[in-house]
Design a protein around this motif. Structure first.
Motif, PDB file in Angstrom:
ATOM      1  N   SER A 185     -12.412   2.555  10.594  1.00  0.00           N
ATOM      2  CA  SER A 185     -11.101   2.208  10.042  1.00  0.00           C
ATOM      3  C   SER A 185     -10.266   3.464   9.823  1.00  0.00           C
ATOM      4  N   ALA A 186      -8.956   3.291   9.833  1.00  0.00           N
ATOM      5  CA  ALA A 186      -8.028   4.393   9.570  1.00  0.00           C
ATOM      6  C   ALA A 186      -6.859   3.851   8.766  1.00  0.00           C
ATOM      7  N   THR A 187      -6.788   4.196   7.492  1.00  0.00           N
ATOM      8  CA  THR A 187      -5.714   3.718   6.618  1.00  0.00           C
ATOM      9  C   THR A 187      -4.520   4.646   6.763  1.00  0.00           C
ATOM     10  N   ILE A 188      -3.540   4.202   7.524  1.00  0.00           N
ATOM     11  CA  ILE A 188      -2.401   5.044   7.881  1.00  0.00           C
ATOM     12  C   ILE A 188      -1.283   4.975   6.856  1.00  0.00           C
ATOM     13  N   GLY A 189      -1.224   3.882   6.070  1.00  0.00           N
ATOM     14  CA  GLY A 189      -0.157   3.698   5.082  1.00  0.00           C
ATOM     15  C   GLY A 189      -0.215   2.304   4.512  1.00  0.00           C
ATOM     16  N   SER A 190       0.934   1.735   4.202  1.00  0.00           N
ATOM     17  CA  SER A 190       0.993   0.386   3.632  1.00  0.00           C
ATOM     18  C   SER A 190       2.222  -0.343   4.169  1.00  0.00           C
ATOM     19  N   ILE A 191       2.203  -1.681   4.013  1.00  0.00           N
ATOM     20  CA  ILE A 191       3.307  -2.509   4.487  1.00  0.00           C
ATOM     21  C   ILE A 191       4.613  -2.082   3.813  1.00  0.00           C
ATOM     22  N   LEU A 192       5.659  -1.891   4.607  1.00  0.00           N
ATOM     23  CA  LEU A 192       6.919  -1.351   4.099  1.00  0.00           C
ATOM     24  C   LEU A 192       7.615  -2.303   3.137  1.00  0.00           C
ATOM     25  N   LEU A 193       7.572  -3.612   3.397  1.00  0.00           N
ATOM     26  CA  LEU A 193       8.359  -4.567   2.628  1.00  0.00           C
ATOM     27  C   LEU A 193       7.678  -5.021   1.343  1.00  0.00           C
ATOM     28  N   ARG A 194       6.489  -4.553   1.078  1.00  0.00           N
ATOM     29  CA  ARG A 194       5.797  -4.891  -0.162  1.00  0.00           C
ATOM     30  C   ARG A 194       5.718  -3.657  -1.055  1.00  0.00           C
ATOM     31  N   GLU A 195       5.263  -3.855  -2.302  1.00  0.00           N
ATOM     32  CA  GLU A 195       5.125  -2.723  -3.210  1.00  0.00           C
ATOM     33  C   GLU A 195       4.207  -1.677  -2.584  1.00  0.00           C
ATOM     34  N   SER A 196       4.495  -0.416  -2.861  1.00  0.00           N
ATOM     35  CA  SER A 196       3.747   0.680  -2.240  1.00  0.00           C
ATOM     36  C   SER A 196       2.254   0.544  -2.508  1.00  0.00           C
ATOM     37  N   GLY A 197       1.478   0.497  -1.431  1.00  0.00           N
ATOM     38  CA  GLY A 197       0.027   0.413  -1.537  1.00  0.00           C
ATOM     39  C   GLY A 197      -0.511  -0.979  -1.738  1.00  0.00           C
ATOM     40  N   ALA A 198       0.360  -1.989  -1.889  1.00  0.00           N
ATOM     41  CA  ALA A 198      -0.117  -3.354  -2.152  1.00  0.00           C
ATOM     42  C   ALA A 198      -0.864  -3.922  -0.959  1.00  0.00           C
ATOM     43  N   VAL A 199      -0.370  -3.641   0.243  1.00  0.00           N
ATOM     44  CA  VAL A 199      -1.014  -4.137   1.464  1.00  0.00           C
ATOM     45  C   VAL A 199      -1.240  -2.945   2.390  1.00  0.00           C
ATOM     46  N   PRO A 200      -2.432  -2.340   2.378  1.00  0.00           N
ATOM     47  CA  PRO A 200      -2.695  -1.195   3.252  1.00  0.00           C
ATOM     48  C   PRO A 200      -2.644  -1.589   4.725  1.00  0.00           C
ATOM     49  N   VAL A 201      -2.174  -0.679   5.546  1.00  0.00           N
ATOM     50  CA  VAL A 201      -2.209  -0.855   6.999  1.00  0.00           C
ATOM     51  C   VAL A 201      -3.413  -0.069   7.511  1.00  0.00           C
ATOM     52  N   VAL A 202      -4.423  -0.808   7.964  1.00  0.00           N
ATOM     53  CA  VAL A 202      -5.687  -0.207   8.380  1.00  0.00           C
ATOM     54  C   VAL A 202      -5.864  -0.426   9.877  1.00  0.00           C
ATOM     55  N   LEU A 203      -5.991   0.652  10.626  1.00  0.00           N
ATOM     56  CA  LEU A 203      -6.095   0.583  12.072  1.00  0.00           C
ATOM     57  C   LEU A 203      -7.549   0.488  12.517  1.00  0.00           C
ATOM     58  N   ASP A 204      -7.747  -0.100  13.670  1.00  0.00           N
ATOM     59  CA  ASP A 204      -9.063  -0.172  14.295  1.00  0.00           C
ATOM     60  C   ASP A 204      -9.226   1.066  15.174  1.00  0.00           C
ATOM     61  N   VAL A 205     -10.050   2.010  14.745  1.00  0.00           N
ATOM     62  CA  VAL A 205     -10.195   3.285  15.446  1.00  0.00           C
ATOM     63  C   VAL A 205     -10.781   3.086  16.844  1.00  0.00           C
ATOM     64  N   LYS A 206     -11.695   2.150  16.974  1.00  0.00           N
ATOM     65  CA  LYS A 206     -12.292   1.896  18.290  1.00  0.00           C
ATOM     66  C   LYS A 206     -11.225   1.556  19.312  1.00  0.00           C
ATOM     67  N   GLU A 207     -10.331   0.627  18.974  1.00  0.00           N
ATOM     68  CA  GLU A 207      -9.263   0.249  19.896  1.00  0.00           C
ATOM     69  C   GLU A 207      -8.251   1.379  20.055  1.00  0.00           C
ATOM     70  N   LEU A 208      -8.003   2.101  18.996  1.00  0.00           N
ATOM     71  CA  LEU A 208      -6.992   3.160  19.003  1.00  0.00           C
ATOM     72  C   LEU A 208      -7.352   4.256  19.996  1.00  0.00           C
ATOM     73  N   VAL A 209      -8.604   4.727  19.960  1.00  0.00           N
ATOM     74  CA  VAL A 209      -8.988   5.880  20.765  1.00  0.00           C
ATOM     75  C   VAL A 209      -9.492   5.499  22.146  1.00  0.00           C
TER      76      VAL A 209
END
Length: 597
Positions: A185-209
């Protein structure tokens, strides 16, 4: 004046009351649209934000009516429920793509700033807190299947069905393929339209690389900062990736702060390794270059000279068995052997091309970056838990092209031959683990419509590297200048603020996964805001990039502050001391051969 406003309002009163009756569906649910019992708790927590009006312009859209302007935003996630006989109802997720105001108080009320619109509304009988009515367009994403991802339901909502705002908990579970802290997993940030950190954006590293990625952004949008966050995530204890960065501007040297950083340490003794190679440490073996590499490095030459060079290079490789090393002098000697002609009498004589090629090759022999023995082999560049930064800020663009092409080509062959079991552990090309390569200013290495030594190598890796564990990440501020074939092979995209119309148009055809509705938001994005789409997430999202754990090396210089600092007292004194003339030593006075000083 009030009488005129009331008269005009009464003319539209019937139409307005009819539309406001639709808005009352929040308090008066219709039969068949009541949320199922299994969703009662969530429905109680989630405010109903609208009522379905009907289908949209295409089969994947629907329209709902709402008076809640606060929660309706472009890119926000909503859902409706579809009952299933004997089964749990389906929650059909969608994303708001457009909205428009369709009914409001008369314009005359807003034109006169001395009159309170609320007072006039109360006077003529409008007792609603939100008298405006909005028509909202939603693009259907589908219902989420843990095994298959989002599935198209092929079931449009019935008119009158309730539309709910998706909860933070639900978004955390279905938007991303991984959860924070999981392996891969790679936590790059959080959803822009929600409170900061409320919904983390977590990437799938396997698919990414493995399926490659691209970071596309205008100058100053934060692309290098985002890349730094991504590198930090790849070096987390639950990833420990092997990463190489081609750094044309020297921006990634600050990653050395990862050494000993407490956020990356573990009980098993793991700590990220950071290897920064200055331009003077970049060495490529001459014998690893092919004919087209040499052609890129040498000055322009005639067709005959190119033919002689090609023939000599091929014969030299053949005579050395393809594996033995050679240097420029060996190539020059072969050129003189090849450049021979026979006159009418059958006598062999040297040609005129060899001396000219010798002069051109002697220039290459004096290069600081190409050597007979010294070389950056795959074993030197890659190791799990290590990021290697290849600083190239003092190297010419032609030499950068060849260095990048040579390293990528050798890395590709190393992964391919190791994967097939053709190499032993003692070989410098033995590479028994997947690797990831990040290219900053990618449009330099794969320019659109221009010849490039690196472009063909990149095309090969992007189309075949997934099978052998070689992933590539491209970073550019000019996607319009990046080769479209190269860009289209990147299955995960990070798109930041872009205002150039040419670059925006190139994204419409090269980055289809983001969706046209989100691409319209590009000029409005601010620094650190990014659209993430592709295989690394379940659906495109608007993300706010998290703060880096290490310092950013690409910050814009504070020119006014540096100019003012120039005139500070201690700086002026230092300059005066540096430029002051050296005091001459007086010659001793001598009388009768003796000094009297």
């Amino acid at each position: 004046m009030v009488e005129k406003v009331v008269a005009r309002s009464s003319q539209n009163g019937a139409a307005q009351r009819e539309l406001f009756a639709v808005a009352r569906t929040e308090a008066e649910p219709k039969t068949g649209s009541i949320p199922p019992a299994s969703l009662a708790t969530e429905a109680a927590e989630q405010q109903v934000i609208g009522t379905v009006k009907g289908p949209g312009e295409n089969a994947s859209q629907y329209v709902f009516i709402t008076s809640n302007n606060r929660l309706v935003k472009i890119g926000e996630f909503v859902y409706y429920c579809v009952p299933q006989p004997g089964q749990e109802p389906l929650e059909i997720l969608g994303k708001i793509s457009a909205l428009k105001l369709i009914e409001h108080l008369p314009d005359r009320i807003f034109a006169d700033t001395t009159i309170s619109p609320e007072a006039i509304a109360a006077l003529i009988g409008f007792h609603y807190s939100n008298p405006e009515i909005y028509e909202v367009v939603v693009d259907v994403i589908g219902y989420f299947s843990p095994s298959l991802g989002f599935m198209n339901p092929r079931k449009s909502p019935d008119p009158g069905a309730k539309v709910y705002l998706c909860s933070d908990l639900t978004l955390r579970q279905i938007l991303c393929k991984k959860q924070s802290g999981e392996v891969g997993s790679a936590t790059i940030g959080s959803i822009l339209l929600r409170e900061s950190g409320a919904v983390p954006v977590v990437l799938d590293v396997k698919e990414l690389v493995s399926t490659h990625m691209a970071i596309l952004a205008g100058t100053g949008s934060g692309k290098s900062y985002t890349a730094g966050v991504l590198i930090e995530e790849l070096l987390r204890p639950y990833n420990r990736a092997a990463v190489l960065i081609f750094d044309p501007h020297g921006e990634y040297g600050t990653l050395t702060e990862l050494r000993g950083h407490p956020a990356f340490a573990t009980d098993d003794g793991y700590a990220p390794l950071v290897k920064v190679l200055a331009p003077s440490e970049v060495k490529i073996r001459i014998s690893s270059l092919d004919y087209y590499d040499l052609l890129t490095l040498l000055p322009p030459m005639s067709d005959r000279q190119q033919s002689i060079l090609s023939k000599a290079h091929a014969q030299l490789i053949k005579s050395r068995g393809g594996s033995k090393r050679w240097d420029i002098q060996d190539l020059i000697g072969m050129i003189f052997d090849v450049d021979r002609s026979v006159d009418d009498e059958g006598n062999e004589k040297p040609g005129s091309s060899a001396p000219a090629l010798e002069w051109k090759l002697e220039k290459l022999a004096r290069s600081s970056y190409f050597h007979v023995q010294e070389h950056l082999a795959p074993k030197d560049l890659f190791q799990p838990g290590q990021v290697t930064v290849l600083q190239m800020n003092e190297i010419s663009q032609e030499e950068q092209q060849v260095i990048c092409a040579a390293i990528l080509r050798q890395t590709n062959h190393a992964r391919m031959n190791t994967h097939k079991g053709n190499l032993e552990e003692s070989d410098e090309n033995f590479l028994p683990y997947p690797v990831f390569v990040l290219l900053e200013e990618a449009h330099r290495f794969a320019p659109a419509g221009e010849p490039s030594r690196c472009k063909q190598v990149l095309r090969t890796i992007l189309s075949e590297g997934r099978k052998f564990g070689l992933g590539v990440g491209l970073i550019t501020q000019r996607p319009g200048k990046l080769d479209s074939d190269v860009l289209s092979q990147c299955m995960s995209q990070f798109i930041m603020r872009i205002v150039n119309p040419v670059d925006q148009d190139s994204l419409k055809y090269g980055v289809e996964a983001a969706g046209r509705d989100l691409l319209k938001e590009l000029p409005a994005l601010t620094k650190g805001q990014v659209i993430i789409s592709g295989l690394c997430v379940n659906t495109p999202v608007l993300c706010k990039v998290r703060q880096r754990a290490t310092k950013h090396g690409g910050e814009t210089l504070n020119a006014p502050g540096m100019w003012l600092e120039y005139f500070q007292g201690h700086n002026k004194q230092e300059r005066e001391a540096r430029t002051a003339p050296v005091a001459k030593r007086e010659r001793p006075r001598v009388v009768g051969g003796l000094s009297i000083d």
